[in-house]
Design an enzyme around this catalytic site. Structure first.
Site, mmCIF file in Angstrom:
data_model
loop_
_atom_site.group_PDB
_atom_site.id
_atom_site.type_symbol
_atom_site.label_atom_id
_atom_site.label_comp_id
_atom_site.label_asym_id
_atom_site.label_seq_id
_atom_site.Cartn_x
_atom_site.Cartn_y
_atom_site.Cartn_z
ATOM 1 N N GLU A 432 -20.211 8.272 38.404
ATOM 2 C CA GLU A 432 -19.039 7.576 37.804
ATOM 3 C C GLU A 432 -18.135 8.747 37.355
ATOM 4 O O GLU A 432 -17.784 8.788 36.133
ATOM 5 C CB GLU A 432 -19.260 6.753 36.492
ATOM 6 N N GLU A 502 -26.527 0.759 42.502
ATOM 7 C CA GLU A 502 -26.802 -0.241 41.233
ATOM 8 C C GLU A 502 -26.694 -1.639 41.505
ATOM 9 O O GLU A 502 -25.657 -1.808 42.182
ATOM 10 C CB GLU A 502 -26.217 0.159 39.881
HETATM 11 C C1 GAL Z 1 -22.838 1.479 35.712
HETATM 12 C C2 GAL Z 1 -23.141 2.701 35.428
HETATM 13 C C3 GAL Z 1 -24.505 2.718 34.443
HETATM 14 C C4 GAL Z 1 -24.205 1.618 33.394
HETATM 15 C C5 GAL Z 1 -24.000 0.410 34.171
HETATM 16 C C6 GAL Z 1 -23.783 -0.819 33.103
HETATM 17 O O1 GAL Z 1 -21.639 1.346 35.861
HETATM 18 O O2 GAL Z 1 -23.546 3.595 36.280
HETATM 19 O O3 GAL Z 1 -24.683 3.808 33.751
HETATM 20 O O4 GAL Z 1 -23.344 1.895 32.731
HETATM 21 O O5 GAL Z 1 -22.873 0.473 34.729
HETATM 22 O O6 GAL Z 1 -24.982 -0.877 32.525
HETATM 23 MG MG MG Z 2 -20.762 5.182 33.074
#
Ligand code: GAL
Ligand code: MG
Length: 974
Positions: A432, A502
């Site tokens: 990010e 993710e």
């Molecule tokens: C993503 C990020 C993580 C965390 C997650 C939400 O965007 O990479 O670090 O923030 O969302 O829990």
């Molecule tokens: Mg972040």
């Protein structure tokens, strides 16, 4: 006092300055013979770098000072910076910790090169030894080494002073979604080498047995001496001597006057290749010799022979397209924050293995180095991620030349440290941080250091998944809807593997639709898996009376996800911070004490090595692995019948190759398909000891339905007095403390809150429905009660028809939802029992909590649990404890009295000690006061959980439509 030259440089506001006096990163193993400097250090916290001296106290190293009661507490923000200064500035109020201790330098280190290694310090480390400025380092998650040979005297005592500045230019690129801490968070070591030393070792080992070891040699005291050479031994066999190996070749040795390079090569026969399923490791020792043959230096490595490559749109491990069943892992511990021990990490990995994970993304920085040793050993595919996240100011920083060195430095030092781990199969440029020239520069350096592994970066790939020019070999989106992934794979434009970095956000009661993700992944070429966000709920154990973190004194003050009285799991805001992001830090598949949440069982089944299918009389056992046979597993059949019987029979697992299936006979006589349902479960366990599970550990519980019908016919009415209802039409019953009424609401989950559904439900007034009786009709023994519930989206008509049947009452209900009430949490009945009913026995899915869109891991069976254990203590209380596909249950007291409920069709049900409004009103689990009776929900429909706290809401098929819903149940007294 003389001005400190390191402070005078103001390194905390100089992004160009990534280090000073720091030795190059390398992969030489220095643990043998090193002197540990862990333990108690003198410490003072001053309000800003260079501020006058404070009061000395003591502190444990390693350990964040924010968890050691020195006056600076943890703070949680997701992506906003905790202060307003723009990059590269940081606030003037800048807690700075000064660590001091003296060390006796061994006399036998005379003439040697003496090196200090600080495992991790956040965010700027300044090193002074005996008053001399020695070095500066940034990057809170990689070690820094400094040559102390000129400033210490062997046989004498040295004073080490490590100054750690909390906020800096570097904080802007360490803006990960986690607690802000500060301090020295990994071990500190001192070691000595010969001046002639191994400066680095790079091991490349292919699955065909080819081994290449590149060694770099330096002499700390000047030019390289003549005649040095290097040897290597694999599993004790000298590489240069065994006929199997190519002899070490002098032509492969290049020497300049200060940097020597030597290459060892070998081909190993009859090799056992490394994969996550078969983590075979070979011991390698590299030795550097002086001309007379004596050993000047050596380094140990564990080598895994494996290939990683991308072919077309597939990521291949040893030529196989493997599914990536990953999870994102932070270094985390509820008492010590980012300081974790080898035992902690092993325990993390053991849990992951037992629940079917085969991959880890080291979100969002290089994890403790021991993690990779363990990943090599236990078997995981690792995405190793550089410590770069500039989330709040991502766009500005990605192209800012002042941060160029930091990007390149962080990525290349990670690669230098971790390149020899077979577990690392992909590098990540960070998280990010938008996409800019700084990323391309880091990628260039990385590809030169290590052309053997792909690299990924979500920020580069995200704008156009088909763009081949960006710095990401993998399309690695976050939280992409299933349909988008499938559409891309079918578009004809996919050129790279698609592996979500993710997905399936695990905040609170979540991970809905995981099975749908996997159904799509497994059936769509081009989709290969992803990494669940995330492993940990980062709750910090906190004493409620004084609000302090329990720290190391908290050992043993939690169990099974629940904290001891007087303690709670703290999340954002609990340490008095005004700027924070609340419970968003609690979004893992395990509780802060590593207790698995129910969603883990869902994952375990989806990822199971063995799957069953049953179709038209053919029972198939599938080997879902990529590399192993089923030999390591044992199994037992179970036949589950609704009459309460479960029969077992030993199971012989067929000899099936990875990816293949075999038909096996149905181990029980087939039930008559017109009779009640029957289910066949295969309980699979480990046949012998695995590194992550002793023999007999349950691995999965695949289940198929053999036939039969799932609905219960309406019981025949019996003559007798009608059910008693009061003047409001409410059932009066000896076992009920409050009568069954309509429920359309649940205590909002985190997904419901953040996704905005909870606000709509409150606007509609579903959280406090007002019931108005419309009519009570009696027809012989049958009572019909009509009621209306007023909502902001129109009135809901509810009807109950109560008929006496043998031993109890048959209650048929319907609810008519107006069109505008198009997305409610549930439609069903809620009632409360009298106290004393402590055990639930049920026939339905279980034993784990399950919901309509998270029920793949809970097989149908006869289950029994104390009521208190049905509830899941999510950090922020919310809807929990549900069981899907419940056909009937009894709730009983120790003397076997109680009540029995039979549902007309398998339904979502829950039995807890908490009303939905009790849960919704509490911020922490410890605030809940269990009610003496049970709160029972029987749901004709229950909204899926989804993942809307970050990512897609639950899919349409799990939403509740307006219109008429009908359900029926019998209530009997035991
Ligand atoms: C993503 C990020 C993580 C965390 C997650 C939400 O965007 O990479 O670090 O923030 O969302 O829990
Ligand atoms: Mg972040």
């Amino acid at each position: 006092m003389r001005r400190d030259p390191l402070i005078a440089l103001r390194p905390w506001e100089a992004p160009e300055l990534t280090s000073w006096g720091r030795l190059p990163m390398n992969a030489v193993d220095r643990r043998d013979g090193a002197l540990s400097l862990d333990g108690s250090w003198h410490f003072q916290l001053v309000p800003a770098p260079g501020a006058g001296s404070g009061e000395w106290t003591r502190i444990e190293v390693p350990g964040a000072w924010t968890l050691q009661d020195v006056g600076d507490l943890p703070q949680y923000t997701n992506f906003r910076m905790p202060w307003g200064e723009f990059p590269p500035a940081s606030p003037t109020a800048n807690p700075t910790g000064v660590y001091e201790r003296s060390v006796d330098i061994p006399a036998e280190w005379a003439g040697r090169r003496i090196v200090l290694q600080v495992g991790a310090a956040e965010s700027v480390l300044l090193v002074h030894v005996n008053g001399h400025p020695v070095g500066i380092s940034k990057d809170s998650h990689l070690a820094a080494e400094f040559d102390l040979s000129d400033v210490v005297r062997p046989g004498g005592t040295a004073t080490l002073r490590l100054t750690v500045i909390k906020w800096s230019d570097a904080s802007h690129i360490e803006d990960q979604d986690q607690w802000w801490h500060a301090g020295i968070t990994r071990s500190v070591l001192l070691y000595a080498t010969d001046p002639l030393h191994l400066a680095d070792v790079t091991v490349r080992a292919r699955r065909d047995g080819r081994l290449r070891v590149d060694c770099q040699v330096r002499n700390a005291s000047g030019a390289l001496p003549l005649g040095w050479y290097v040897t290597g031994a694999l599993e004790g066999q000298l590489l240069a001597q065994d006929a199997e190996f190519d002899r070490f070749n002098a032509e492969d040795m290049r020497v300049s006057d200060f940097l020597g390079e030597a290459r060892l090569r070998a081909t190993v026969r009859d090799l056992r290749p490394w994969t996550a399923e078969t983590p075979e490791l070979y011991e390698l020792t590299v030795r550097l010799h002086r001309a007379d043959g004596s050993v000047a230096d050596s380094s140990h490595h564990r080598v895994g022979f494996r290939d990683v490559e991308i072919r077309g749109r597939d990521l291949l491990i040893n030529g196989e397209r493997v599914f990536i069943r990953g999870v994102n892992r932070h270094d985390f511990h509820p008492l010590t924050g980012r300081t974790v021990t080898a035992d902690d990490m092993r325990a993390d990995l053991v849990v992951m293995k037992r629940f079917g994970f085969n991959a880890i993304r080291t979100a969002h920085y290089p994890n403790d180095p021991t993690l990779l040793d363990l990943a090599d050993e236990l078997g995981f595919y690792v995405v190793d991620e550089a410590n770069i996240e500039s989330h709040d100011h991502a766009h500005e920083i990605a192209d800012d030349p002042r941060y160029l060195a930091a990007f390149v430095d962080r990525v290349s030092r990670m690669v230098l440290r971790d390149k020899n781990h077979p577990s690392v199969v992909i590098w990540s440029l960070g998280n990010e941080s938008d996409y800019g020239a700084n990323h391309d520069a880091a990628a260039g350096r990385l590809r030169r250091h290590d052309p053997t592994r792909p690299l990924q970066y979500e920020g580069a790939a995200k704008l156009d998944w088909s763009d081949e020019t960006v710095a990401s070999d993998i399309v690695c989106p976050m939280y992409a809807p299933i349909e988008d992934c499938v559409a891309h794979a079918l578009s004809g434009k996919q050129t790279k593997p698609l592996i979500q970095c993710e997905y399936s956000h695990a905040m609170g009661n979540s991970n809905g639709t995981l099975a749908d993700h996997w159904a799509a992944i497994e059936s769509t070429p081009g989709l290969q898996g992803g990494f669940i966000w995330e492993f940990w709920d980062h709750g910090i154990l906190q004493r409620v009376n004084d609000g302090r973190p329990a720290g190391r004194a908290g050992v043993g003050l939690y169990d099974n996800g629940v904290t001891a009285p007087g303690h709670r799991w703290a999340y954002g805001g609990d340490f008095g911070e005004t700027i924070h992001d609340g419970a968003f830090i609690a979004d893992g598949v395990v509780f802060p004490d590593r207790t698995p949440k129910p969603a883990m069982y869902e994952h375990r089944e989806i990822a199971a090595p063995v799957r069953l299918t049953y179709d038209q009389g053919v029972l198939l056992v599938h080997n879902r692995q990529h590399f192993r046979t089923l030999e390591w597993l044992a199994a037992e059949w179970r036949l589950v019948r609704p009459d309460g019987r479960t029969e077992s029979a030993p199971a012989e697992l067929p000899d099936v190759l990875p990816g293949e299936s075999a038909a096996v006979p149905v181990p029980f006589p087939l039930p008559n398909p017109r009779e009640a349902e029957a289910w066949l479960t295969l309980r699979v366990t480990t046949a012998g000891d695995e590194a992550w599970a002793p023999r007999g550990t349950e691995v999965c519980l695949p289940q198929v339905r053999l036939g039969g019908t799932e609905t219960t016919a309406a019981p025949a009415p019996v003559a007798g007095p009608p059910a008693e209802v009061d003047e409001e039409g409410l059932l009066v019953h000896p076992m009920l403390a409050s009568p069954p009424v309509l429920s359309l609401w649940r205590a909002p989950t985190d997904n419901d809150e953040i996704g905005g559904m909870a606000a709509r439900w409150r606007d509609w007034g579903l959280d406090a429905l007002v019931r108005k009786v419309v009519g009570v009709e009696r027809d012989g023994a049958r009572v019909t009660v009509r009621a209306e519930y007023e909502t902001g989206a129109g009135n809901v008509r509810h009807e109950q028809v109560i008929t006496p049947v043998a031993g109890g009452l048959w209650i048929e209900e319907s609810a008519e939802l107006p069109d505008a009430l198009d997305d409610v949490a549930r439609v069903g009945s809620v009632f409360e029992t009298v106290g004393g009913l402590d055990v639930l026995d049920w026939y339905g899915q279980g034993p784990w909590e399950s919901y309509p869109d998270r029920s793949a891991g809970a097989p149908v069976g006869h289950h029994s649990l104390p009521v208190d254990e049905l509830f899941t203590p999510y950090l922020r209380p919310q809807e929990s404890g549900g069981r899907h596909g419940v056909r009937r249950f009894t709730l009983s007291a120790p003397d076997a009295t109680g009540l029995a409920v039979e549902l007309g069709a398998p339904s979502q049900a829950s039995v807890t000690r908490h009303r939905a409004e009790d849960l919704a009103a509490a911020a922490h689990h410890d605030e809940l006061v269990p009610r003496p009776g049970c709160v029972v929900h029987l749901d004709a429909a229950h909204r899926g959980l989804g993942t809307a706290s970050c990512g897609p809401d639950t899919s349409a098929q799990y939403l509740i439509q307006p219109g008429t819903h009908r359900w029926a149940w019998t209530l009997r007294v035991l």
